[in-house]
Design a protein around this motif. Structure first.
Motif, PDB file in Angstrom:
ATOM      1  N   ILE A  79       3.313  -7.769  -0.811  1.00  0.00           N
ATOM      2  CA  ILE A  79       2.625  -6.764  -0.001  1.00  0.00           C
ATOM      3  C   ILE A  79       2.569  -7.226   1.451  1.00  0.00           C
ATOM      4  CG2 ILE A  79       0.463  -5.513   0.346  1.00  0.00           C
ATOM      5  CD1 ILE A  79      -0.067  -5.891  -2.692  1.00  0.00           C
ATOM      6  N   ASN A  83       1.028  -6.315   4.966  1.00  0.00           N
ATOM      7  CA  ASN A  83      -0.028  -5.447   5.478  1.00  0.00           C
ATOM      8  C   ASN A  83      -0.976  -6.234   6.372  1.00  0.00           C
ATOM      9  OD1 ASN A  83      -1.449  -2.810   5.372  1.00  0.00           O
ATOM     10  ND2 ASN A  83      -3.067  -3.982   4.378  1.00  0.00           N
ATOM     11  N   VAL A 125      -6.298  -2.406  -4.323  1.00  0.00           N
ATOM     12  CA  VAL A 125      -5.319  -3.402  -3.901  1.00  0.00           C
ATOM     13  C   VAL A 125      -5.893  -4.747  -4.339  1.00  0.00           C
ATOM     14  CG1 VAL A 125      -4.048  -4.425  -1.987  1.00  0.00           C
ATOM     15  CG2 VAL A 125      -4.732  -2.009  -1.861  1.00  0.00           C
TER      16      VAL A 125
END
Length: 447
Positions: free
Chosen positions: A11, A13, A32
């Motif tokens: 991921i 981010n 998440v």
């Protein structure tokens, strides 16, 4: 709507890269975490082991050619190509036929996108020398911003009256996005080139005609005017190293009043590529020197440049194959933008975290787009999965654009987009389009 659980993804981010899971319920990100268990038998599970998971790209500058130029492209065809390229939201420009320079014409474009767009959408309102009264009617909470052509316009969209420009900058509350090239300089350079070459001007002259000087004169004037009036200015598609000195890399983006964008083609190509690509890489502003490209990369990584976009602007191959004077500027890019950037990541130009910052986070912050651009609980589920080890070559038979060609034809990318999710629905999966998604009108958190 089926829940989706993405497992074991890398991921990317908010400046970090970590292994984890993302749960999507409805059109939103529900969770998440490092490890999320399957709660329901009908949850679709995507094993993303080894894949990057990104927020969908928000492309702040595209030309989808509808209405009036639909032999080149449509909102439907190009938004479909965009989701194949990991672009889940776009902002389209006003220089269509007719031009979006009245509220009525702008809303007609929104209505068309609601019917046909695969991705989320907004549109720029177009400024002219004589539509200030219409500009002042635009609701800034419903429209991405105002587009001003300070060079290279179509129709009557060249805004070249200094008094009008200052009045627009002084009075509008809209974010102003500007195409900056000085028309007087370009006309002079073109006249000189025609005196030597007639109608047989070589394509290699393009960056000499649409020169560094033409770009810098216009960009510096726009920046000076924004500082004088306090306007919110976003300068589109920087193409020269010199222009980057006009912008600040030290302030946080949320505190900037003057920002800048760079496009994929100015980060990838140089003037040396005209010999093999010809008019297929004729853009305005022009692709320039390797030193300019290096300067743009440096400014991007130093945060003087805030956004990466495509300026996707397709023409038919027949149109592009005209001689230099008659070939239109622009080319298709939405399908290959993210993969080109990840190729440049592998070459050490940029990190995955910086790609996400410039293509998703920053457009969302800059345009104050509500609930998009980040992988956060409660945000819209606009997501992209990229396999970093899946080489493929751009060929005619895998190009999704209506125009049927790409400046990247023959290029092999090491990475490949496997999934694009728009508002919680899988729009693109391993070369196929399993669900006909319908994008939403972007909304804005603006006072």
């Amino acid at each position: 709507m089926q829940a989706i659980l993405i497992k074991n993804a890398q991921i990317v981010n908010e400046g970090t890269l970590f292994t984890g899971d993302v749960l999507i319920e409805g059109d939103r990100i529900a969770a998440v975490d490092e490890n999320i268990s399957v709660k329901s038998a009908d949850t679709k599970v995507i094993d993303a082991d080894g894949h990057y998971l990104l927020p969908g790209m928000i492309d702040d500058q595209v030309h989808f050619r509808e209405p009036g130029l639909t032999h080149k492209a449509t909102i439907e065809t190009e938004s479909k190509a965009a989701v194949a390229g990991g672009i889940t939201s776009f902002i389209e420009m006003p220089n269509t036929v007719p031009q979006a320079t009245t509220i009525k014409l702008l809303e007609e474009k929104f209505s068309r996108a609601k019917e046909t767009s695969w991705a989320n959408y907004s549109f720029m309102f177009g400024g002219t020398n004589d539509n200030l009264s219409e500009i002042l009617k635009v609701d800034p909470t419903k429209v991405a911003g105002l587009k001003l052509f300070l060079g290279s316009s179509t129709g009557n969209m060249l805004v070249d009256n200094p008094d009008t420009l200052e009045e627009i900058f002084s009075k509008t509350n809209l974010l102003i996005s500007a195409h900056c090239e000085d028309e007087a300089t370009i006309r002079k350079n073109l006249s000189e080139a025609k005196a030597i070459h007639g109608d047989s001007i070589p394509i290699e002259m393009h960056p000499k005609i649409r020169s560094e000087e033409a770009c810098y004169i216009s960009s510096s004037k726009a920046v000076a005017l924004a500082k004088k009036t306090g306007a919110r200015l976003h300068v589109f598609h920087l193409s020269t190293k010199k222009e980057t000195q006009l912008f600040d890399g030290k302030k946080p983006l949320k505190d900037k009043k003057i920002t800048a964008e760079v496009c994929i083609h100015h980060l990838w190509f140089t003037e040396e590529d005209y010999a093999t690509k010809g008019t297929k890489i004729k853009w305005n502003p022009a692709v320039k020197t390797a030193a300019d490209r290096d300067g743009l990369w440096k400014a991007l990584n130093e945060n003087k440049i805030d956004v990466i976009a495509t300026d996707h602007a397709p023409h038919t191959l027949e149109e592009k194959e005209n001689n230099y004077v008659n070939a239109p500027s622009g080319g298709p890019l939405v399908q290959h933008a993210l993969e080109a950037l990840f190729e440049m990541k592998d070459r050490g130009r940029i990190t995955a975290e910086k790609i996400v910052e410039k293509t998703a986070h920053n457009p969302a912050i800059l345009f104050q787009i509500k609930d998009r651009g980040f992988i956060r609980k409660g945000y819209k589920a606009d997501l992209v999965l990229i396999n970093p080890n899946a080489p493929w070559t751009v060929k005619k038979d895998n190009i999704a654009y209506k125009c049927g060609w790409s400046p990247f034809e023959g290029t092999t990318f090491k990475n490949r987009i496997t999934h694009t999710i728009v508002n919680g629905v899988i729009a693109y999966e391993n070369g196929k389009y399993p669900n006909r998604t319908h994008g939403e009108r972007l909304t804005f958190d603006r006072g």
